[in-house]
Structures are given as C-alpha cells and as structure tokens.
Write a protein that holds these residues in place. Structure first.
Motif, PDB file in Angstrom:
ATOM      1  N   GLU A  65       0.861  -1.183   0.000  1.00 36.33           N
ATOM      2  CA  GLU A  65       0.000   0.000   0.000  1.00 36.33           C
ATOM      3  C   GLU A  65       0.902   1.238   0.000  1.00 36.33           C
ATOM      4  O   GLU A  65       1.984   1.213   0.586  1.00 36.33           O
ATOM      5  CB  GLU A  65      -0.883   0.042   1.249  1.00 36.33           C
ATOM      6  CG  GLU A  65      -1.637  -1.241   1.537  1.00 36.33           C
ATOM      7  CD  GLU A  65      -2.720  -1.531   0.534  1.00 36.33           C
ATOM      8  OE1 GLU A  65      -3.238  -0.555  -0.055  1.00 36.33           O
ATOM      9  OE2 GLU A  65      -3.051  -2.713   0.317  1.00 36.33           O
ATOM     10  N   THR A  66       0.470   2.300  -0.639  1.00 35.10           N
ATOM     11  CA  THR A  66       1.207   3.555  -0.558  1.00 35.10           C
ATOM     12  C   THR A  66       0.562   4.453   0.483  1.00 35.10           C
ATOM     13  O   THR A  66      -0.641   4.388   0.717  1.00 35.10           O
ATOM     14  CB  THR A  66       1.219   4.280  -1.916  1.00 35.10           C
ATOM     15  OG1 THR A  66      -0.109   4.527  -2.339  1.00 35.10           O
ATOM     16  CG2 THR A  66       1.951   3.453  -2.959  1.00 35.10           C
ATOM     17  N   GLY A  67       1.371   5.289   1.122  1.00 35.40           N
ATOM     18  CA  GLY A  67       0.860   6.188   2.158  1.00 35.40           C
ATOM     19  C   GLY A  67       1.115   5.636   3.537  1.00 35.40           C
ATOM     20  O   GLY A  67       2.165   5.046   3.804  1.00 35.40           O
ATOM     21  N   GLY A  68       0.172   5.823   4.434  1.00 36.90           N
ATOM     22  CA  GLY A  68       0.333   5.367   5.805  1.00 36.90           C
ATOM     23  C   GLY A  68      -1.007   5.322   6.499  1.00 36.90           C
ATOM     24  O   GLY A  68      -2.061   5.390   5.880  1.00 36.90           O
ATOM     25  N   ALA A 228       2.688   2.009  13.331  1.00 37.87           N
ATOM     26  CA  ALA A 228       1.961   3.112  12.696  1.00 37.87           C
ATOM     27  C   ALA A 228       2.641   3.561  11.414  1.00 37.87           C
ATOM     28  O   ALA A 228       3.834   3.890  11.399  1.00 37.87           O
ATOM     29  CB  ALA A 228       1.848   4.283  13.661  1.00 37.87           C
ATOM     30  N   GLY A 229       1.909   3.562  10.331  1.00 35.06           N
ATOM     31  CA  GLY A 229       2.411   4.026   9.058  1.00 35.06           C
ATOM     32  C   GLY A 229       3.312   3.053   8.332  1.00 35.06           C
ATOM     33  O   GLY A 229       3.710   3.314   7.198  1.00 35.06           O
ATOM     34  N   ARG A 230       3.620   1.898   8.961  1.00 35.74           N
ATOM     35  CA  ARG A 230       4.572   0.959   8.365  1.00 35.74           C
ATOM     36  C   ARG A 230       3.916  -0.351   7.927  1.00 35.74           C
ATOM     37  O   ARG A 230       4.060  -0.758   6.778  1.00 35.74           O
ATOM     38  CB  ARG A 230       5.697   0.651   9.364  1.00 35.74           C
ATOM     39  CG  ARG A 230       6.568   1.850   9.724  1.00 35.74           C
ATOM     40  CD  ARG A 230       7.555   2.175   8.634  1.00 35.74           C
ATOM     41  NE  ARG A 230       8.413   1.059   8.304  1.00 35.74           N
ATOM     42  CZ  ARG A 230       9.501   0.724   9.003  1.00 35.74           C
ATOM     43  NH1 ARG A 230       9.846   1.423  10.076  1.00 35.74           N
ATOM     44  NH2 ARG A 230      10.247  -0.300   8.617  1.00 35.74           N
ATOM     45  N   TYR A 231       3.220  -1.012   8.834  1.00 33.96           N
ATOM     46  CA  TYR A 231       2.604  -2.287   8.482  1.00 33.96           C
ATOM     47  C   TYR A 231       1.508  -2.641   9.477  1.00 33.96           C
ATOM     48  O   TYR A 231       1.457  -2.119  10.601  1.00 33.96           O
ATOM     49  CB  TYR A 231       3.639  -3.421   8.439  1.00 33.96           C
ATOM     50  CG  TYR A 231       4.060  -3.915   9.815  1.00 33.96           C
ATOM     51  CD1 TYR A 231       3.358  -4.952  10.446  1.00 33.96           C
ATOM     52  CD2 TYR A 231       5.128  -3.346  10.494  1.00 33.96           C
ATOM     53  CE1 TYR A 231       3.730  -5.397  11.705  1.00 33.96           C
ATOM     54  CE2 TYR A 231       5.504  -3.774  11.746  1.00 33.96           C
ATOM     55  CZ  TYR A 231       4.805  -4.808  12.347  1.00 33.96           C
ATOM     56  OH  TYR A 231       5.156  -5.235  13.603  1.00 33.96           O
ATOM     57  N   VAL A 232       0.606  -3.513   9.035  1.00 31.50           N
ATOM     58  CA  VAL A 232      -0.393  -4.132   9.902  1.00 31.50           C
ATOM     59  C   VAL A 232      -0.404  -5.618   9.571  1.00 31.50           C
ATOM     60  O   VAL A 232      -0.478  -5.994   8.398  1.00 31.50           O
ATOM     61  CB  VAL A 232      -1.809  -3.570   9.677  1.00 31.50           C
ATOM     62  CG1 VAL A 232      -2.816  -4.281  10.582  1.00 31.50           C
ATOM     63  CG2 VAL A 232      -1.856  -2.079   9.933  1.00 31.50           C
ATOM     64  N   PHE A 261       3.250  -0.792   4.033  1.00 34.42           N
ATOM     65  CA  PHE A 261       3.057   0.565   3.509  1.00 34.42           C
ATOM     66  C   PHE A 261       4.384   1.148   3.033  1.00 34.42           C
ATOM     67  O   PHE A 261       5.419   0.986   3.684  1.00 34.42           O
ATOM     68  CB  PHE A 261       2.439   1.456   4.594  1.00 34.42           C
ATOM     69  CG  PHE A 261       1.003   1.120   4.872  1.00 34.42           C
ATOM     70  CD1 PHE A 261      -0.018   1.864   4.300  1.00 34.42           C
ATOM     71  CD2 PHE A 261       0.672   0.043   5.673  1.00 34.42           C
ATOM     72  CE1 PHE A 261      -1.344   1.548   4.527  1.00 34.42           C
ATOM     73  CE2 PHE A 261      -0.653  -0.291   5.915  1.00 34.42           C
ATOM     74  CZ  PHE A 261      -1.667   0.472   5.349  1.00 34.42           C
ATOM     75  N   PHE A 262       4.310   1.844   1.883  1.00 31.57           N
ATOM     76  CA  PHE A 262       5.494   2.408   1.251  1.00 31.57           C
ATOM     77  C   PHE A 262       5.260   3.874   0.913  1.00 31.57           C
ATOM     78  O   PHE A 262       4.121   4.316   0.754  1.00 31.57           O
ATOM     79  CB  PHE A 262       5.839   1.633  -0.024  1.00 31.57           C
ATOM     80  CG  PHE A 262       6.159   0.178   0.215  1.00 31.57           C
ATOM     81  CD1 PHE A 262       7.453  -0.209   0.475  1.00 31.57           C
ATOM     82  CD2 PHE A 262       5.150  -0.782   0.206  1.00 31.57           C
ATOM     83  CE1 PHE A 262       7.762  -1.552   0.720  1.00 31.57           C
ATOM     84  CE2 PHE A 262       5.437  -2.113   0.443  1.00 31.57           C
ATOM     85  CZ  PHE A 262       6.742  -2.504   0.704  1.00 31.57           C
TER      86      PHE A 262
END
Length: 604
Positions: A65-68, A228-232, A261-262
């Motif tokens: 995914e792009t963003g965060g 947060a903002g990196r991965y789930v 997330f990237f």
C-alpha cells in the motif's frame, strides 16, 4: 444512548399504523435475501460458488500500500485507516455473494424475515456467534453497533440509521428493524453493518479512538501486530466461530494477511520484485507488458494473471470541486475536459493500451447508451429538462482529440467555453472581466507518481490556455483531512460502482454532501434530477425499471462534467507468488472485495 432496548422512536403515525397492521405471519425465516427474485443458492448450499470448500489453510499474503495510517478503527471519521480492516476484521449479520448482483446469505444471523413490502426486517442470531475474545455476540451488541455507528460513526452509516423508524429486540436472539420510508433495498442494507463489541467501548469515546484501542473483532482475522504508518499484520483466529457456516466455507484460508506501507508506488514495486510483497495489482497496461519480466517471473516463482469482470467501470480521474468558484460554471468544467488530452496522455503513459471510462456505469448493462434518451429513461428525465445540462437528453460523449500533443481542436473548443463563461486570454493569461487570473490548486497524495505524471502533462496543455495551476503534494493524513472537508479545487478521485447501486448513491452524489463533511460527494454536486433517479432506483419494482433509472442517473452524472475521466479497468492484472492460489470459477464481480484474499489459499 437510547432506552434499555435502544429503541429508536422516530416513527410517524402512518408508520406506526403500518407496524400495527403487519403481522409476523407475513413472512417465513429465510437463509438469504435478494434484491430482485430469490437467492441463487438454496438453504442447503455448501459454499459460495467461487470458493473452494476443500482449500488448505496456512501460509500468508503480503500486499503493498502507498501512504500510511494513524488509526485502526475504520468506522469513524477520525484519522486514516487501512481500508481493508472494514472487511477483514468485522462480520455483519449477513454476507454478500459477489456472484450475484445483490444477494445476501446468513452469517452472524442464521435467518432473516421481512414484511410483505419489506417495510421491516428481522434477524435471528446464531447461538454460536462469538467475538474474537470468545464472548458471545448478543442482540445488545447488534443494537448498540447500529445506533452508535448511525449517530457518531463515519457518515457512510448515517443514511441507513435515519431511515430506521424503530429497532427492537423481539426475542432472546432476534432483532427487528422497521423502516420509515418506502425503500426495498433497506432490508438488505440493514444486514450489512459491522457488529462491534459494546463492552469494549464502555466509558470510551469511540469517535475519538485511534491506535490505542485495537477493536475486538467479530470476523476470522484479528490485528496481531502493527507499526503506525509501516505495516499491519492480521492473523487468522484458529477459534473463529463461523468456520462451518456455509457462507464461510472455503474462505479465510490464509494464516496471515500483512499490509506493508510504502512512501510511493516505485518503492512498493521494487519491494514486490524483491519478494517482500507477495501480491501486486497492476493498473498500467504498458507497465504490465514491459516491466513484469524480472527474474522471479522468468523463473516461475511469481506468476501473472489477467482476470475479466462484469462490473461497472466506476469513475476514476480528477474531480473538480464545484464549491470552488472556478468550477461552479459547467462551461468551465466542459472547457477543462476539452483541454484534457486523454488520447495523448494515454499514449504517453500506457502506449495507448488503456480504454477510457466513458461514463460512471460504463462497461455494464447499467451504463448510459449512445444517442438521445429514449423510452423509460427519457420519461424519467423529462420532468427535469430545464435543469439538466446539455447532452443529458439529446446525447453526450466525452471530447476526443486527434492524439497529437497540441490538441488544437480541443484547445479551440476550450477557449470558446471559457469565453462563454466570462474568461478570456489577456496578455497571455486567462482572466475574467475584472482581470483576475484563472488558477486553481491540484491536490495529490504523496507517492502517487502516475497521477503526478498525468497532471504534469495536463498542466503543460493548460499553459496554452494561459492557465497555471498550483500542484500540492501532501502526506496521507493531510490528504485525508483536506478531502474529508472538501478543502481542494481538484483532486484524484476514484469511486467503484456495483451492479446493484442503491442507498450509497446518496452518499456519493446526494445534496447533503455539499455541506456535510466526510461524504463521497467530492464534486459538491446538488442535482434534483440525480436525487430523483436514486429514488427511482430504490423503489423500482422490476429489473427493467431499475436499469432505466440507473442509466438515467448515469446521464445526469456524466453530463455534469465533474470529473476528468482516465482509464477504464475492465480487467484485473495481478501478479503473485506461485504458492498463492485461487479458484478457477470467478464471480461476476471478478477481482473484487470478498474475493481477494478471502477465497485464496497458500499451497507449497
């Protein structure tokens, strides 16, 4: 919030009379419900037709995914949430089959009953239904979820709640919703809301929750780890209560679903090539043809698949916010469409390989037809003839250029429309009678490299009209905040549409969204004709009337000239590691929510 039974007393005398005159004997409990006719699957069905009930369990899928993100609660307006959580971590009373236009089958609810005219719907919960912490899902949880989401949750839940006259517990495991409007779709919509655990939110403000409150799930997956903002990372719950429910047979086979997330799409693609991401959906036909020949593809470690579907194109492109004075005049929006040289942009970006979206419901039976409106479509639109824009009744198609960069005919047509709207080129700059320059801001999300490239080509063309827009790139959180509050002039816009449009169309195009933040009506359209066509969609007694109403709505939307449409994705292009498998029998919706990763499995 509400009374002991969370009863919502808003019914008028007429509705109360209807309730009193409606007996429980008018309907029998059923395993499913369809918008028109009967469900395709009988009460003894084993699994969904596009699921493999014998699929092995195990393995994982990693998507990019792009963003965060800064929130894990997908049911509120606050913050930015991974969109997949709405569908992976929460169960509803009924589940949707994506092999039928609009049919639901029992999930948390073992059965549904409806009134003779679908003026009410009653659900009986399965006794075995549980939250991920092992606690039972109760009628109290259901009623609290509906009232909470309908009042302080995300605006997408408010429309249904406002159409519920009463909500009451009718038995130990049953709950009835009675509606205060004539709308046959409500009996289905009311079965599709996520069910949350009431006790988790005692003493807490759910509308302000963030990363500190990981919601207790009611679905097969639970949030295991995140940064947060990196991965789930979501893990499959081995004690999930519904694994033997027919709707769930052959689904949720993967042990882990990880969302990485990237910062931008380039970094995400490189991570996929390196094997850090195991599944990638490609939207650019030229890139698919030329850049998917890397080592892992050549060796067979990764495979490519092209999958068809029968769903509408939806709308994808750059939306013009009519709340901004620059775009309030339809002639200006028409000029912007003539200046948007899609043929040249398509050749530059994809080698000319992508078809263009021609209307909101194009690529489907629901799309507007060529030429003047006829028959039932014309009958529906005629009462609004004076307020409809040119083309709605007499026929409309998007401007087509000769494919050259200069686009002389398009620029000439744009100049004519600008002049009609009071704008002319003065000393090389587009200005109005007060010598104020025409300019606007394009809002883009950080990491959206392809959108940036398209806008760069467009701004170059606008320069020939004496227009110099400002392009602003913001991070995911800022983009969410600004678009939620419609704080932009132009922005990238994408709305998927289904084969069963209904109440959600008010959220997309309804007049409430002109001022109410958080709706999908980013263009700020206020069209009595559109509202009337949505009403016709919701009350159609036959499939033919439903199709005509949707085609009429498509004409209103398309001739509104709100969006600069780009590519139509009438196929899906997917690349993934060879161990990930999916059934050969595809649903009519194709690669859609409820198919990936729901029915996929991992096979060594």
């Amino acid at each position: 919030m509400g009374s002991h039974y969370f009863r919502k007393i808003r019914a008028s005398a007429a509705v109360l009379a209807l309730i009193c005159g409606t007996g429980f004997a008018q309907a029998e409990p059923a395993h499913g419900i369809a918008m028109y006719g009967a469900p395709a699957l009988g009460p003894d069905f084993v699994s969904l037709p596009y699921a493999n009930p014998n699929a092995p369990t195990g393995g994982r899928i990693v998507t990019g995914e792009t963003g965060g993100f800064d929130n894990l609660n997908p049911h509120i307006r606050k913050g930015s949430t991974p969109w997949q959580l709405r569908f992976l971590a929460y169960e509803s009373l009924m589940g949707r089959s994506y092999d039928e236009p609009f049919t639901l089958y029992g999930l948390i609810a073992e059965s549904i009953e409806v009134g003779e005219n679908r003026e009410w719907a009653e659900f009986t919960l399965r006794p075995e239904a549980r939250f991920s912490d092992g606690s039972p899902i109760t009628v109290e949880d259901v009623m609290w979820s509906y009232e909470t989401l309908g009042t302080v949750g995300h605006p997408r839940y408010h429309g249904l709640w406002n159409k519920i006259g009463t909500m009451e517990q009718t038995g130990e495991r049953s709950v009835r919703f009675t509606f205060n409007v004539d709308d046959r779709e409500l009996a289905l919509l009311v079965g599709m809301r996520p069910i949350l655990k009431k006790a988790q939110w005692d003493g807490k403000d759910i509308a302000e929750s963030g990363l500190d409150n990981v919601p207790i799930a009611s679905a097969p997956y639970v949030v295991d780890k995140f940064e947060a903002g990196r991965y789930v990372s979501l893990k499959r719950n081995p004690d999930y209560w519904g694994k033997d429910v027919p709707f769930r047979k052959g689904t949720n086979n993967l042990d882990e679903i990880r969302l990485e997330f990237f910062g931008d799409s380039t970094a995400m693609f490189e991570a996929f090539k390196a094997g850090e991401v195991t599944f990638n959906r490609e939207f650019n036909a030229n890139k698919w043809a030329e850049q998917y020949d890397f080592a892992a593809i050549q060796s067979g470690e990764m495979v490519k698949a092209t999958l068809p579907h029968e769903r509408p194109s939806g709308i994808t492109g750059f939306v013009m916010n009519t709340r901004s004075p620059q775009f309030a005049d339809w002639r200006v929006r028409d000029a912007m469409l003539h200046a948007f040289n899609f043929e040249f942009i398509n050749q530059t970006m994809t080698g000319g390989a992508q078809k263009r979206i021609t209307s909101y419901f194009s690529n489907s039976v629901l799309g507007m037809q060529e030429g003047p409106a006829t028959g039932r479509v014309k009958d529906l639109l005629d009462p609004f003839a004076e307020s409809l824009l040119p083309g709605a009744l007499d026929g409309y198609s998007l401007p087509v250029s000769d494919g050259s960069e200069r686009n002389r005919a398009g620029i000439r047509a744009a100049l004519g429309q600008f002049e009609a709207a009071g704008w002319t080129v003065q000393d090389g700059v587009m200005k109005n009678a007060q010598a104020q320059p025409f300019t606007f801001e394009v809002l883009l999300k950080q990491g959206a490299a392809e959108n940036q490239s398209i806008i760069d080509l467009y701004t170059s063309a606008l320069g020939r009209l004496g227009i110099t827009p400002t392009v602003t790139v913001v991070d995911n959180a800022q983009y969410k905040e600004r678009t939620t509050n419609y704080d932009f002039d132009m922005a990238y816009y994408r709305r998927g549409l289904s084969l069963s449009p209904g109440n959600e169309q008010y959220l997309y195009w309804g007049r409430d969204g002109v001022t109410e933040p958080g709706t999908r009506n980013w263009m700020g359209m206020d069209s009595p004709a559109a509202e009337a066509m949505i009403g016709e969609i919701l009350t159609s007694a036959s499939r033919d009337d439903f199709v005509a109403a949707t085609r009429a709505l498509d004409r209103v939307l398309t001739t509104g000239r709100y969006v600069l449409p780009i590519y139509q994705w009438n196929i899906s292009r997917i690349a993934h590691v060879a161990e990930l498998k999916y059934p050969e029998n595809l649903p009519i919706y194709g690669d859609w929510i409820g198919w990936n990763p729901d029915v996929w499995w991992y096979e060594d």
